[in-house]
Design an enzyme around this catalytic site. Structure first.
Site, PDB file in Angstrom:
ATOM      1  N   ASN A   7       0.876  -1.175   0.000  1.00 50.40           N
ATOM      2  CA  ASN A   7       0.000   0.000   0.000  1.00 50.40           C
ATOM      3  C   ASN A   7       0.911   1.221   0.000  1.00 50.40           C
ATOM      4  O   ASN A   7       1.507   1.569   1.017  1.00 50.40           O
ATOM      5  CB  ASN A   7      -0.888  -0.031   1.253  1.00 50.40           C
ATOM      6  CG  ASN A   7      -1.844   1.141   1.311  1.00 50.40           C
ATOM      7  OD1 ASN A   7      -1.797   2.047   0.475  1.00 50.40           O
ATOM      8  ND2 ASN A   7      -2.710   1.136   2.307  1.00 50.40           N
TER       9      ASN A   7
ATOM     10  N   HIS B 111     -12.693   3.157  -0.201  1.00 57.27           N
ATOM     11  CA  HIS B 111     -12.705   2.118   0.847  1.00 57.27           C
ATOM     12  C   HIS B 111     -13.447   0.865   0.361  1.00 57.27           C
ATOM     13  O   HIS B 111     -13.972   0.092   1.174  1.00 57.27           O
ATOM     14  CB  HIS B 111     -13.417   2.603   2.134  1.00 57.27           C
ATOM     15  CG  HIS B 111     -12.742   3.730   2.847  1.00 57.27           C
ATOM     16  ND1 HIS B 111     -13.451   4.774   3.412  1.00 57.27           N
ATOM     17  CD2 HIS B 111     -11.450   3.975   3.099  1.00 57.27           C
ATOM     18  CE1 HIS B 111     -12.613   5.618   3.987  1.00 57.27           C
ATOM     19  NE2 HIS B 111     -11.389   5.157   3.807  1.00 57.27           N
TER      20      HIS B 111
ATOM     21  N   ARG C  61     -10.749  16.077   6.984  1.00 54.49           N
ATOM     22  CA  ARG C  61     -11.478  16.454   5.757  1.00 54.49           C
ATOM     23  C   ARG C  61     -12.877  16.950   6.106  1.00 54.49           C
ATOM     24  O   ARG C  61     -13.538  16.383   6.985  1.00 54.49           O
ATOM     25  CB  ARG C  61     -11.588  15.249   4.818  1.00 54.49           C
ATOM     26  CG  ARG C  61     -10.302  14.928   4.107  1.00 54.49           C
ATOM     27  CD  ARG C  61     -10.426  13.657   3.290  1.00 54.49           C
ATOM     28  NE  ARG C  61      -9.486  12.660   3.753  1.00 54.49           N
ATOM     29  CZ  ARG C  61      -9.552  11.368   3.480  1.00 54.49           C
ATOM     30  NH1 ARG C  61     -10.523  10.898   2.730  1.00 54.49           N
ATOM     31  NH2 ARG C  61      -8.657  10.535   3.947  1.00 54.49           N
TER      32      ARG C  61
ATOM     33  N   GLU D 190      -8.093  -4.918   5.174  1.00 56.28           N
ATOM     34  CA  GLU D 190      -7.921  -4.657   3.742  1.00 56.28           C
ATOM     35  C   GLU D 190      -6.763  -5.464   3.156  1.00 56.28           C
ATOM     36  O   GLU D 190      -6.827  -5.899   2.014  1.00 56.28           O
ATOM     37  CB  GLU D 190      -7.717  -3.152   3.518  1.00 56.28           C
ATOM     38  CG  GLU D 190      -9.025  -2.387   3.648  1.00 56.28           C
ATOM     39  CD  GLU D 190      -8.850  -0.898   3.867  1.00 56.28           C
ATOM     40  OE1 GLU D 190      -8.498  -0.508   4.998  1.00 56.28           O
ATOM     41  OE2 GLU D 190      -9.056  -0.126   2.925  1.00 56.28           O
TER      42      GLU D 190
END
Ligand code: AMP
Length: 408
Positions: free
Chosen positions: A7, A180, A241, A384
């Site tokens: 990643n 996601h 955010r 993940e």
């Protein structure tokens, strides 16, 4: 077989080496501060203590080489040679409309990922650097791209189209993509198993709440709506955010403060969310502690976040004509008992009853609604990396000797 999961961020590279038969993590770690001073590698081999190695890494190629050396060295290694790594799975943030599922990486795939760079300028170029660095360090090894956007490609036009001139969709592919996806897909399957539901006959809401947060409506195993949009800036209030705001605010701030568009977007991405609202922290642990000590801004930030989650759950219940089960996942969803409580206590109208005792547990799979609750609510830890490993094996699979990612 052993699969290396990568990643890659702009200055970091996270990795896990996972055995596909046992699904055990042989080693995991991260290279931080790539290309800047103060670089270091954090490496944890299974059943051994974490080590931190200070080393400067001028670029991602150097980082990958360091990871491979560490995985095979006498002191910290877990495999005898690089031959043990049969395949590499890469997280890629934006696959646009081109990629509806994971793919074997070829020259053409690289070009197509590059063509999505405009849609994710902070993420995709970094993901590509990781792919190219791995191709050099592990020549001929099959590599698979697993896209954050792919799971949401089942959304219907009514969910993905914005109220903009149609030509913006045609010319620039401006639409909701969602992110996601690997987590939403993994957790929705796990949720069905845990709740005893059949995936192809289920109405699920997955709340992935972390530093970046998104919610998705999963109908019969397919994502039909999700809170993030063209970019991961949309939807819920997040750590830093803003999430959804009136778009006219951008021009208003630019005018008031003499800022450029880029500067305002940087505020929305990095200085907003609960950090900006609380003027304290992006971390919910700090906010909850401060709120307990009477910090009003911290309390307001947490309340506003929870309120938005409640609104999305209501909206997605309406979109699916009901809901069978809800999952909370990711750092905050798995560990934030107080946040979960604040959200769930406002879902009484759906017949949801919280099991207060079960809700005290952190980070483990757990039903947190009572047995009599009309909708099952679970904490489902996301994974993940495991999902990327499974996708990689599914594509490379038994044909391990056949497909090969070419050198480029
Ligand atoms: P993630 O981005 O999924 O790694 O989630 C990170 C976020 O999870 C942190 O910024 C915290 O806000 C939140 N978090 C982690 N542990 C806890 C906890 N014990 N209580 C509340 N929030 C937590």
């Amino acid at each position: 077989m052993d699969v290396l999961v990568i990643n890659c961020g702009s200055s970091s590279l996270k990795y896990q080496l996972i055995n596909s038969e046992t699904e055990s993590v042989l080693a995991a770690g991260a290279c931080e501060r790539i290309g800047i001073s103060g670089g270091f590698l954090k490496h944890k081999a299974s059943e051994r203590d974490e080590v931190i190695i200070d080393v400067s890494m001028p670029d991602h190629e150097a980082a990958i080489k360091l990871v491979l050396k560490t995985l095979t060295d006498k002191e910290n290694g877990v495999i005898a040679s690089l031959k043990s790594i049969h395949a590499v799975g890469h997280r890629v943030v934006h696959g646009g409309e081109k990629f509806t599922s994971s793919v074997l990486i070829t020259k053409e795939v690289i070009e197509e990922i590059e063509s999505c760079n405009d849609l994710a300028p902070l993420h995709n170029p970094a993901n590509l650097i990781g792919i190219k660095a791995c191709a050099k360090a592990l020549p001929g090894r099959p590599m698979v791209a697993v896209f954050d956007t792919a799971f949401h490609q089942t959304m219907p036009p009514e969910a993905y189209l914005y109220g903009l001139p149609h030509r913006y969709y045609v010319d620039y592919k401006i639409r909701r993509y969602g992110f996601h996806g690997t987590s939403h897909s993994y957790v929705s399957k796990k949720l069905c198993e845990a709740a005893g539901l059949s995936l192809d006959d289920s109405k699920l809401i997955v709340c992935h709440l972390g530093n970046g947060s998104s919610i998705s409506a999963v109908l019969n195993g397919n994502s039909i709506d999700t809170s993030m949009g063209l970019t991961p800036l949309a939807g819920l209030i997040m750590g830093t955010r803003s999430g959804d705001i009136d778009p006219a605010i951008i021009e208003y701030i630019a005018r008031k403060e003499g800022k450029t568009l880029e500067e305002v977007l940087s505020v929305l991405n990095k200085e907003s969310g609960v950090l900006g609202m609380s003027e304290l922290s992006s971390d919910f642990r700090d906010l909850e502690e401060a709120a307990e000590n009477g910090n009003e801004l911290a309390e307001q930030a947490v309340d506003a976040f929870c309120y938005q989650v409640v609104k999305y759950i209501g909206a997605y219940t309406a979109a699916m004509g009901g809901v069978d089960a809800i999952a909370f996942t990711a750092g905050l969803g798995e560990n934030g008992c107080r946040v979960r409580q604040k959200i769930i206590q406002r879902l009484h109208y759906l017949g949801i009853e919280l099991d207060d005792l079960a809700n005290q547990f952190r980070g483990i799979p757990m039903r947190i609604s009572t047995e009599s609750s009309a909708v099952a609510v679970f904490v489902i830890p996301t994974n993940e990396e495991l999902a990327i490993m499974r996708e990689t094996v599914a594509i490379v699979g038994d044909h391990i000797e056949k497909p090969r990612t070419e050198s480029f």
